[in-house]
Design an enzyme around this catalytic site. Structure first.
Site, short mmCIF file in Angstrom:
data_model
loop_
_atom_site.label_atom_id
_atom_site.label_comp_id
_atom_site.label_asym_id
_atom_site.label_seq_id
_atom_site.Cartn_x
_atom_site.Cartn_y
_atom_site.Cartn_z
CD GLN A 1 -3.49 -29.13 22.86
OE1 GLN A 1 -3.30 -30.31 22.54
NE2 GLN A 1 -2.54 -28.23 22.81
CE1 TYR B 1 2.11 -18.96 24.12
CE2 TYR B 1 4.27 -19.99 23.98
CZ TYR B 1 2.97 -20.01 24.43
OH TYR B 1 2.53 -21.05 25.21
CG ASP C 1 -11.50 -11.49 27.89
OD1 ASP C 1 -10.33 -11.87 28.07
OD2 ASP C 1 -11.80 -10.47 27.25
N1 LIG Z 1 0.19 -26.13 23.43
C1 LIG Z 1 1.49 -26.22 23.74
O1 LIG Z 1 2.29 -26.85 23.04
C2 LIG Z 1 2.01 -25.57 25.00
C3 LIG Z 1 3.39 -25.64 25.27
C4 LIG Z 1 3.87 -25.04 26.44
C5 LIG Z 1 2.99 -24.42 27.30
N2 LIG Z 1 1.66 -24.35 27.01
C6 LIG Z 1 0.78 -23.65 27.94
O2 LIG Z 1 -0.18 -24.57 28.41
C7 LIG Z 1 -1.37 -23.87 28.76
C8 LIG Z 1 -2.56 -24.56 28.12
O3 LIG Z 1 -2.39 -24.50 26.71
P1 LIG Z 1 -3.22 -25.42 25.71
O4 LIG Z 1 -2.23 -26.25 25.01
O5 LIG Z 1 -4.36 -26.05 26.44
O6 LIG Z 1 -3.72 -24.28 24.72
P2 LIG Z 1 -5.08 -24.12 23.95
O7 LIG Z 1 -5.59 -25.45 23.54
O8 LIG Z 1 -4.85 -23.06 22.94
O9 LIG Z 1 -6.06 -23.59 25.08
C9 LIG Z 1 -6.02 -22.26 25.55
C10 LIG Z 1 -7.46 -21.86 25.82
O10 LIG Z 1 -7.44 -20.51 26.31
C11 LIG Z 1 -8.53 -19.85 25.68
N3 LIG Z 1 -8.36 -18.40 25.69
C12 LIG Z 1 -7.76 -17.61 24.77
N4 LIG Z 1 -7.88 -16.32 25.11
C13 LIG Z 1 -8.58 -16.30 26.28
C14 LIG Z 1 -9.03 -15.27 27.14
N5 LIG Z 1 -8.81 -13.97 26.87
N6 LIG Z 1 -9.72 -15.61 28.26
C15 LIG Z 1 -9.99 -16.91 28.54
N7 LIG Z 1 -9.60 -17.93 27.76
C16 LIG Z 1 -8.89 -17.62 26.65
C17 LIG Z 1 -8.55 -20.40 24.28
O11 LIG Z 1 -9.80 -20.14 23.69
P3 LIG Z 1 -9.88 -19.96 22.09
O12 LIG Z 1 -9.50 -21.29 21.52
O13 LIG Z 1 -11.31 -19.59 21.88
O14 LIG Z 1 -8.92 -18.88 21.74
C18 LIG Z 1 -8.32 -21.88 24.55
O15 LIG Z 1 -9.54 -22.56 24.80
C19 LIG Z 1 -1.15 -22.44 28.30
O16 LIG Z 1 -0.74 -21.67 29.41
C20 LIG Z 1 -0.02 -22.54 27.30
O17 LIG Z 1 0.72 -21.34 27.22
C21 LIG Z 1 1.15 -24.94 25.89
#
Ligand SMILES: NC(=O)c1ccc[n+]([C@@H]2O[C@H](COP(=O)([O-])OP(=O)(O)OC[C@H]3O[C@@H](n4cnc5c(N)ncnc54)[C@H](OP(=O)(O)O)[C@@H]3O)[C@@H](O)[C@H]2O)c1
Length: 292
Positions: A11, A124, A35
């Site tokens: 996202q 997590y 990765d």
């Molecule tokens: N979403 C929330 O509500 C939320 C809240 C607080 C903080 N955050 C933080 O915000 C940041 C961005 O999150 P987001 O919402 O954009 O999450 P997201 O949509 O799940 O994106 C995370 C991306 O990381 C990829 N990924 C997973 N394992 C990986 C690896 N080993 N190497 C490289 N890439 C990998 C995923 O690929 P796959 O889809 O193929 O697994 C996905 O494309 C993260 O640090 C998250 O912890 C998110």
């Protein structure tokens, strides 16, 4: 500025790619290209791209699944940032790393400042805390850790899209009303990450979400109202408030995880938008071009 973005298909990653400032050279690497749990691969990617800034948007974000996939969560959220911090130190790059409100236990009743004691409730949150600690230990002068919360976008797996689907299919939904936080549009966060990429003097732990406070129930009501106003949903969708106890999940979640972001908003002189304004903007993009 040469910027390497990890997790570029997520996202936040996608919003970062879509909003890269003019003049910045961007390498956006999705999980298939890099990765972050593989230390050698991280080293090679940094040597190839020679970034001046790395933005780590890669994460294992399946909060409930993490409870049983502990090693997988720790590999991406704990080891990944460690590898990136090592590599950044070796090539002199700045690391902008994203963390989460889930590092807190949610027992507070006023917003958490960045220096508040952490006490994650689940795998997590613990894995994310491990990652932020690695970054700050290995690269204290050349990194910033931005904690955020309740992220959603017009694409990807998120609460807003789930609500739109369920509301359209069933016309009603039951939503938890006793967990309080702040919905945050991924593009709001991306804009701040880009500012931070070019502000090396801003280091350490920082907090950013959109402005305001909501329960998941409030967020769902707003989605229903704003989507109906835009013609995306009928006007008669019913949203019923329930308690956390009525919706058991494998992972415990903080009851209150509003973040105090005043320091970062002041330091960067940000135009800080209320979450509902951001929601309206994101829903508006669905009318223009529905996203997969
Ligand atoms: N979403 C929330 O509500 C939320 C809240 C607080 C903080 N955050 C933080 O915000 C940041 C961005 O999150 P987001 O919402 O954009 O999450 P997201 O949509 O799940 O994106 C995370 C991306 O990381 C990829 N990924 C997973 N394992 C990986 C690896 N080993 N190497 C490289 N890439 C990998 C995923 O690929 P796959 O889809 O193929 O697994 C996905 O494309 C993260 O640090 C998250 O912890 C998110």
């Amino acid at each position: 500025m040469k910027v390497l973005i990890t997790g570029a298909q997520g996202q936040v990653g996608r919003c970062l790619l879509a909003s890269a400032p003019a003049g910045v050279t961007v390498a956006g690497l999705g999980r298939a290209q890099l990765d972050v749990g593989d230390g050698d691969a991280v080293q090679r990617a940094i040597e190839t791209h020679q970034p001046s800034v790395i933005i780590n948007a890669a994460a294992y974000t399946a909060v409930d699944r993490a409870e049983t996939e502990v090693d997988a969560a720790r590999r991406v959220n704990g080891l990944g940032p460690r590898h990136l911090a090592w590599a950044a130190a070796a090539c002199g790059a700045r690391l902008v790393h994203i963390s989460t409100d889930f590092v807190f236990d949610g027992r507070a009743s006023v917003p958490y400042p960045p220096e508040a004691p952490t006490a994650p409730l689940g795998v997590y949150g613990r894995s994310k805390l491990e990652g932020e600690q690695a970054v700050l230990e290995l690269l204290p002068a050349a990194s910033v850790v931005v904690r955020t919360a309740w992220v959603y976008a017009a694409h990807g797996a998120n609460f807003m899209r789930t609500m739109l689907r369920v509301m359209a299919e069933k016309g009603q939904v039951r939503v938890v009303a006793d967990q309080i936080g702040t919905p945050t549009a991924a593009d709001s966060l991306a804009a701040v990450l880009w500012v931070l990429a070019s502000r090396p003097e801003v280091t350490g732990r920082q907090h950013f979400t959109d402005a305001g406070v909501a329960s998941w129930y409030d967020f769902a009501v707003a989605i229903a109202e704003e989507a109906a106003a835009l013609g995306l949903l009928p006007a008669d969708v019913q949203v019923q408030a329930i308690g956390t106890a009525d919706y058991p999940t494998p992972a415990r979640r903080p009851g209150y995880s509003v973040l105090d972001k005043r320091a970062l908003v002041a330091a960067l002189a940000l135009q800080h938008r209320h979450w509902r304004v951001s929601l309206r903007r994101v829903l508006g993009t669905l009318i223009a071009a529905p996203k997969a």
